[in-house]
Design a protein around this motif. Structure first.
Motif, PDB file in Angstrom:
ATOM      1  N   THR A 211       0.627  -1.138   0.035  1.00 41.37           N
ATOM      2  CA  THR A 211       0.001   0.105   0.106  1.00 41.37           C
ATOM      3  C   THR A 211       0.885   1.227  -0.261  1.00 41.37           C
ATOM      4  N   GLU A 213       3.781   1.541  -0.927  1.00 42.36           N
ATOM      5  CA  GLU A 213       4.588   1.663  -2.174  1.00 42.36           C
ATOM      6  C   GLU A 213       3.582   2.322  -3.376  1.00 42.36           C
ATOM      7  N   ALA A 214       2.293   1.748  -3.284  1.00 41.56           N
ATOM      8  CA  ALA A 214       1.299   2.391  -4.445  1.00 41.56           C
ATOM      9  C   ALA A 214       1.018   3.719  -4.069  1.00 41.56           C
ATOM     10  N   ARG A 217       4.135   5.438  -5.877  1.00 41.47           N
ATOM     11  CA  ARG A 217       4.011   5.437  -7.302  1.00 41.47           C
ATOM     12  C   ARG A 217       2.945   6.793  -7.809  1.00 41.47           C
ATOM     13  N   PRO A 255      -4.986   3.938  -3.842  1.00 45.51           N
ATOM     14  CA  PRO A 255      -4.473   3.041  -2.862  1.00 45.51           C
ATOM     15  C   PRO A 255      -5.496   2.767  -1.896  1.00 45.51           C
TER      16      PRO A 255
END
Length: 401
Positions: A211, A213-214, A217, A255
């Motif tokens: 989550t 990392e999302a 991004r 996310p």
């Protein structure tokens, strides 16, 4: 007299190395090979020449350890050996921060090339192909060892960075943000953007690292700086770089799990982000009182629900930003707004009650919008204005409210 027996069996004799002459020549040449490797690096690698003497000395030790490890490898090719410990264990952990993985690969390649060019000189007659094959196998193993060292260093840094980030996010959310939190954020790459806001929502089930990392991004795509973490069932995002909290929340909403997502107001820096976080947290709590709230929603759009839910900052904001400006603008505006709201937002009904023309009421209501930023003709704004009037009257009656 015969020697007395000790009772201990003789130790088994070590089998002779099949390439004893090459092994001996390799041992004798290890020092000169290391010197040649260092000279080649100094000649061909500009970054090596530019490094401080301390780091260059550590690199020299790594090159020497690599050649020594190859000698041991050639001596006992079947013995289990930890190449990463033998070679990179001579250098401090900080070296992985000072030297990039690309630079380490160049250093290893240069050392292997020097050793490969010396095979004809080092190998005993007839052992050239054996030594060359051993060097190829060793080069593969040293490549894996290099990757392992940097992977472990990256993993350790990642775990430490995650802990730092969690501390910063928790400090902002709990109202304990101080200069220490700012320093930790700076260590994570936070460049102190001018506009900061906090976005709160429900964290999805599953791996919280995925989550996080999302979110990162999405932030990179939106050109935002973020500090983020999952605290309990909440996904917290501190975002910087844009002066529109609703646009920030929309760009990061992917996310988040189903449910309300609330964006706090924009504040000037990380130290002030606690105010944005508290507003977003209060809005998230009060969001159940507005089932049709948009997603995402601004914490300021939830001011009436937050005030009813006993959020003191929301009550103060409604009084100071709506009631007091109307009070200062003249009693006529307060009276007209109050009567208009009591008459179910009817211009004609308010005009009859006030004994004025409907156009006068219309003009005064436009003035209310100009003064407060909220339009009495809009249902949602009318609700907010009504709550602000109630709270203002209560505050006038009891200054402690």
């Amino acid at each position: 007299m015969p020697e007395p027996e000790t009772g201990k069996p003789d130790a088994p004799a070590q089998p002779a190395h099949p390439h004893t002459a090459t092994l001996k020549r390799l041992e004798q040449s290890s020092g000169s090979l290391a010197a040649q490797a260092i000279a080649r690096m100094d000649e061909t690698l500009p970054w090596y020449r530019a490094m401080p003497p301390e780091n260059r000395s550590w690199i020299g030790l790594v090159a020497q350890a690599g050649i020594a490890a190859f000698t041991e490898w050639f001596r006992r090719p079947d013995a289990p050996q930890a190449i990463s410990t033998d070679v990179f264990g001579t250098a401090p952990r900080e070296l992985t921060r000072a030297i990039t993985l690309r630079q380490t690969v160049e250093m290893v390649r240069t050392t292997i090339e020097v050793m490969e060019s010396a095979i004809d000189e080092v190998a005993a007659p007839g052992d050239e192909s054996v030594l060359r094959e051993a060097l190829l196998v060793y080069a593969r193993e040293i490549a894996f060892a290099t990757a392992q060292v940097y992977a472990q260093a990256a993993e350790a840094r990642g775990a430490w960075d995650a802990r730092l980030e969690s501390l910063v996010v928790n400090a902002v959310l709990s109202g304990e943000a101080d200069e220490g939190a700012v320093s930790r954020a700076a260590a994570l790459g936070w460049n102190s953007p001018e506009h900061v806001c906090v976005v709160l929502g429900t964290a999805p089930d599953g791996d919280s690292e995925l989550t996080v990392e999302a979110i990162r991004r999405a932030a990179r795509h939106a050109k935002l700086q973020v500090l983020t973490g999952v605290l309990g069932d909440r996904l917290v995002v501190i975002a910087g770089g844009r002066n529109d909290p609703l646009a920030v929340a929309k760009s990061l909403i992917g996310p988040f799990a189903q449910g309300p997502v609330v964006a706090g107001p924009v504040v000037p820096d990380l130290l002030a982000a606690t105010r944005s976080a508290q507003a977003a947290a209060a809005g998230l709590k009060a969001c159940t009182a507005w089932p049709d709230a948009p997603r995402p929603v601004l914490a300021d759009d939830l001011l009436p629900e937050r005030a009813i839910a006993s959020d003191p900052s929301a009550r103060e904001q409604l009084v100071e930003e709506i009631y007091r400006p109307l009070e200062e603008a003249g009693a006529a505006l307060l009276e007209t707004l109050s009567v208009y709201l009591e008459q179910a937002s009817s211009l004609e009904g308010a005009a009859r009650m006030l004994f004025v023309h409907p156009n006068t009421v219309r003009y005064r209501l436009r003035r209310v919008t100009d003064v407060t930023g909220w339009s009495p003709s809009d249902v949602r704004s009318a609700f907010t204005l009504r709550i602000a009037l109630i709270l203002g009257r209560l505050a006038d009656g009891d200054p402690q409210l």
